[in-house]
Write a protein that holds these residues in place. Structure first.
Motif, short mmCIF file in Angstrom:
data_model
loop_
_atom_site.label_atom_id
_atom_site.label_comp_id
_atom_site.label_asym_id
_atom_site.label_seq_id
_atom_site.Cartn_x
_atom_site.Cartn_y
_atom_site.Cartn_z
N GLU A 167 0.83 -1.32 0.03
CA GLU A 167 0.02 0.10 -0.05
C GLU A 167 0.64 1.24 -0.10
N LYS A 168 2.04 1.26 0.42
CA LYS A 168 3.25 2.24 0.29
C LYS A 168 3.33 2.75 -1.13
N SER A 169 3.70 3.98 -1.12
CA SER A 169 3.83 4.52 -2.66
C SER A 169 5.34 4.79 -2.92
N ASN A 170 5.65 4.87 -3.98
CA ASN A 170 7.09 5.00 -4.31
C ASN A 170 7.41 6.32 -5.37
N PRO B 274 3.16 2.23 -7.01
CA PRO B 274 3.36 1.43 -5.82
C PRO B 274 4.50 0.73 -5.93
N ILE B 275 5.07 0.07 -4.81
CA ILE B 275 6.25 -0.66 -4.46
C ILE B 275 5.62 -1.96 -5.00
N PRO B 276 6.45 -2.56 -6.03
CA PRO B 276 6.18 -3.97 -6.28
C PRO B 276 6.57 -4.97 -5.33
N ASP B 277 5.84 -6.21 -5.63
CA ASP B 277 6.32 -7.21 -4.67
C ASP B 277 7.66 -7.93 -5.16
N LEU B 278 8.09 -8.64 -4.40
CA LEU B 278 9.51 -8.93 -4.63
C LEU B 278 9.50 -10.52 -5.43
N GLY B 279 10.12 -10.88 -6.64
CA GLY B 279 10.12 -11.95 -7.12
C GLY B 279 11.40 -12.86 -6.56
N LYS B 280 11.55 -13.96 -7.12
CA LYS B 280 12.83 -14.82 -6.61
C LYS B 280 13.98 -14.01 -6.80
N ASN B 281 14.87 -14.13 -5.60
CA ASN B 281 16.34 -13.66 -5.63
C ASN B 281 16.17 -12.09 -5.50
N GLN B 282 14.99 -11.57 -5.41
CA GLN B 282 15.14 -9.80 -5.43
C GLN B 282 15.09 -9.34 -3.95
N PHE B 283 15.33 -8.10 -4.08
CA PHE B 283 15.33 -7.53 -2.64
C PHE B 283 14.83 -6.03 -2.69
N LEU B 284 14.30 -5.42 -1.73
CA LEU B 284 13.97 -4.11 -1.73
C LEU B 284 14.80 -3.21 -1.10
N VAL B 285 15.19 -2.10 -1.75
CA VAL B 285 16.06 -0.96 -1.16
C VAL B 285 15.26 0.18 -0.90
N GLN C 205 19.18 1.13 2.18
CA GLN C 205 19.08 -0.15 3.04
C GLN C 205 18.23 -1.08 2.59
N ILE C 206 18.81 -2.25 2.76
CA ILE C 206 17.80 -3.29 2.03
C ILE C 206 16.77 -3.45 3.38
N ILE C 207 15.44 -3.49 2.96
CA ILE C 207 14.22 -3.55 3.94
C ILE C 207 13.55 -4.74 3.65
N LYS C 208 13.53 -5.36 2.65
CA LYS C 208 12.88 -6.80 2.50
C LYS C 208 13.82 -7.64 1.60
N SER C 209 13.98 -9.07 1.65
CA SER C 209 14.82 -9.56 0.84
C SER C 209 14.52 -11.07 0.56
N ASN C 210 14.59 -11.40 -0.58
CA ASN C 210 14.49 -13.00 -1.03
C ASN C 210 15.73 -13.46 -1.37
N ASN C 211 16.74 -12.85 -1.14
CA ASN C 211 18.26 -13.17 -1.81
C ASN C 211 19.06 -13.30 -0.51
N ASP C 212 19.52 -14.66 -0.43
CA ASP C 212 20.53 -14.91 0.66
C ASP C 212 21.77 -13.91 0.62
N TYR D 100 12.28 3.82 -3.64
CA TYR D 100 12.69 2.43 -3.31
C TYR D 100 12.80 1.91 -4.66
N ALA D 101 13.82 0.82 -4.74
CA ALA D 101 14.30 0.03 -5.78
C ALA D 101 14.28 -1.40 -5.63
N VAL D 102 13.85 -2.24 -6.58
CA VAL D 102 14.14 -3.45 -6.60
C VAL D 102 14.97 -4.05 -7.26
N SER D 103 15.89 -4.99 -6.60
CA SER D 103 17.02 -5.31 -7.42
C SER D 103 17.32 -7.00 -7.14
#
Ligand SMILES: NC(=O)c1ccc[n+]([C@@H]2O[C@H](COP(=O)([O-])OP(=O)(O)OC[C@H]3O[C@@H](n4cnc5c(N)ncnc54)[C@H](OP(=O)(O)O)[C@@H]3O)[C@@H](O)[C@H]2O)c1
Length: 339
Positions: A3-6, A30-41, A79-86, A103-106
Motif C-alpha cells: 500500500e506504500k507508494s514509491n 506502488p512498490i512492487p512485490d519481490l520476485g525470486k532472488n530480489q530485494f527491496l532497497v 538500506q535493504i528492507i526486505k529480501s528474497n536473496n540470501d 524504493y528500488a527492487v534489485s
C-alpha cells in the motif's frame, strides 16, 4: 502490491541545449512485490552527476540513453528492507544504479555492499564512490604524477577535481585548481592545500593566470570542463605532458559543436598525450581505490565536502545546479532515513 507508494522521477523530454525541470515528471508508483532472488532497497541518498546530461541525449555513447517515461537513471545508496536473496540480507547498506526513486527492487546485479566502517554512507556516492574512483584511477593511471611536477585541474572544487588535487598533493606535485568563484578558490587553498587557484569567472585572462601560477609550465592537465579552458591550457603544456580527458561539462549543453583550434600541434610539438578515461575501466580495482582513499581520509590527508539537498522532490533542482556551478562539493539528495 504494497500500500506504500514509491515517488519516482521520470525523464519525459530530451533537451536540445540547457536541461530544465520540465524535462522530468514526478509520479507515485506502488512498490512492487519481490520476485525470486530480489530485494527491496529503501533509498537514503541519491546522487546527481554531470554524466546524466549525456544520458538524456539520444545517440551512441559509452552507455545507452535513459529511456523516456522511465525512472531517470542514477546512482544511489540505501538500506535493504526486505529480501528474497540470501546474499543481500535485510539491514545491509547497498549502493547501485537504483535511479531517481524512493524504493528500488534489485537482484544484486551491479550492486555493491557498502562497508559502513570506512566513512558515512553518503561517501559511497562521492569520495569513496564513482567520482572519487574517477579521480584516483584517472590521475594515477592516466595522469601519472611525478614528484615536483605541475598539475592543473579544472572544476577543481567539485566531486572529482577536489580529490584529484589532494591526491596530486600526496604525490608531491604543485597543484593549481581552476574553479568558479572566490569561495571555492579559498576553500581549495586554505582547506585542501592547493598551491594556487584561478577563479575563471573573475579572471578574464586565463593565459596570464596560467603564466603566473605555472611558471615552469604544465605537466598534467586533468580536464573536467573542455571548451575554452582546455584550448588555453594547451598553450602552456610541457614536453611529455599528460592530459587526462575526464569530462567536458562546459560543452554538455551545446546544441552544436564549437569550431575551435585543433589541439594536434600542441600535442605534436610537446610529444604530449591526451587520453580519454572512463571510471568503469578500473571496475576490477574498485576495492583497491576505496581502501586507499579511506586510509587517506582516516590519516587526515584526504578531505571531502558534500552538498546535500533534502527530499526526492529536489532531484531535478539538484541536477541543474551542476551546470551553473551552484553545487559546492559532491551534490547529493537525502531521500530517506535509515530504519
Ligand atoms: N570519465 C569519467 O568516468 C567521469 C566520471 C565522473 C565525472 N566525470 C566528469 O568529471 C567532471 C566533473 O564531474 P563532478 O561529478 O566532479 O562534478 P562537479 O565538479 O562536482 O560539479 C560540476 C562543476 O562543473 C563546473 N562547471 C559547470 N559548468 C561549467 C562551465 N560551463 N565551465 C566550467 N566549469 C563548469 C562547476 O564548477 P565551478 O563552480 O568551478 O564552475 C560545477 O560545480 C564532469 O565533466 C563529469 O562529466 C567523468
Amino acid at each position: 502490491m504494497n500500500e506504500k507508494s514509491n515517488r519516482c522521477w521520470l525523464l519525459i523530454n530530451r533537451p536540445i541545449s540547457e536541461p530544465s525541470e520540465d524535462d522530468f515528471e514526478i509520479r507515485e508508483n506502488p512498490i512492487p512485490d519481490l520476485g525470486k532472488n530480489q530485494f527491496l532497497v529503501k533509498i537514503i541518498y541519491l546522487s546527481v552527476d554531470p554524466y546524466m546530461r549525456g544520458r538524456m541525449r539520444d545517440g551512441a555513447s559509452y552507455a545507452p540513453p535513459a529511456a523516456l517515461d522511465e525512472v531517470m537513471v542514477g546512482g544511489a545508496v540505501g538500506q535493504i528492507i526486505k529480501s528474497n536473496n540470501d546474499s543481500y540480507s535485510e539491514g545491509k547498506i547497498v549502493q547501485g544504479n537504483f535511479g531517481w526513486q524512493e524504493y528500488a527492487v534489485s537482484d544484486g546485479v551491479g550492486v555493491n555492499v557498502v562497508d559502513t566502517s570506512l566513512a558515512p554512507i553518503s561517501t559511497s556516492l562521492g569520495v569513496l564512490g564513482m567520482p572519487g574512483l574517477t579521480a584516483y584511477f584517472g590521475l594515477l593511471e592516466v595522469g601519472r604524477p611525478v614528484l615536483g611536477e605541475t598539475i592543473v585541474i579544472s572544476a577543481a572544487a567539485g566531486a572529482v577535481g577536489s580529490v584529484v588535487g589532494q591526491i596530486a598533493k600526496i604525490k608531491g606535485c604543485n597543484v593549481v585548481g581552476i574553479a568558479g568563484g572566490s569561495e571555492k578558490c579559498r576553500y581549495l587553498e586554505e582547506e585542501l592545500g592547493f598551491d594556487y587557484t584561478i577563479d575563471y569567472k573573475s579572471q578574464l585572462n586565463i593565459s596570464n593566470a596560467l603564466d603566473s601560477t605555472c611558471p615552469k609550465g604544465i605537466d598534467i592537465y586533468f580536464d573536467n570542463v573542455g571548451g575554452a579552458i582546455l584550448d588555453e591550457v594547451l598553450n602552456h603544456i610541457n614536453l611529455g605532458a599528460r592530459i587526462p580527458i575526464c569530462g567536458m561539462i562546459s560543452e554538455y549543453n551545446l546544441s552544436e559543436p564549437q569550431l575551435v583550434p585543433r589541439p594536434t600541434r600542441a600535442l605534436l610539438v610537446n610529444r604530449a598525450r591526451m587520453q580519454g578515461l572512463l571510471v568503469w575501466d578500473w571496475v576490477e580495482r574498485r576495492q583497491e581505490g576505496i581502501e586507499q582513499m579511506a586510509r587517506w581520509i582516516k590519516e587526515g590527508k584526504l578531505h571531502y565536502k558534500e552538498d546535500i539537498l533534502e527530499g526526492i522532490d529536489k532531484a531535478p533542482e539538484a541536477f541543474l545546479k551542476l551546470f551553473k556551478g551552484q553545487n559546492f562539493g559532491k551534490q547529493i539528495i537525502k531521500v530517506g532515513d535509515l530504519q
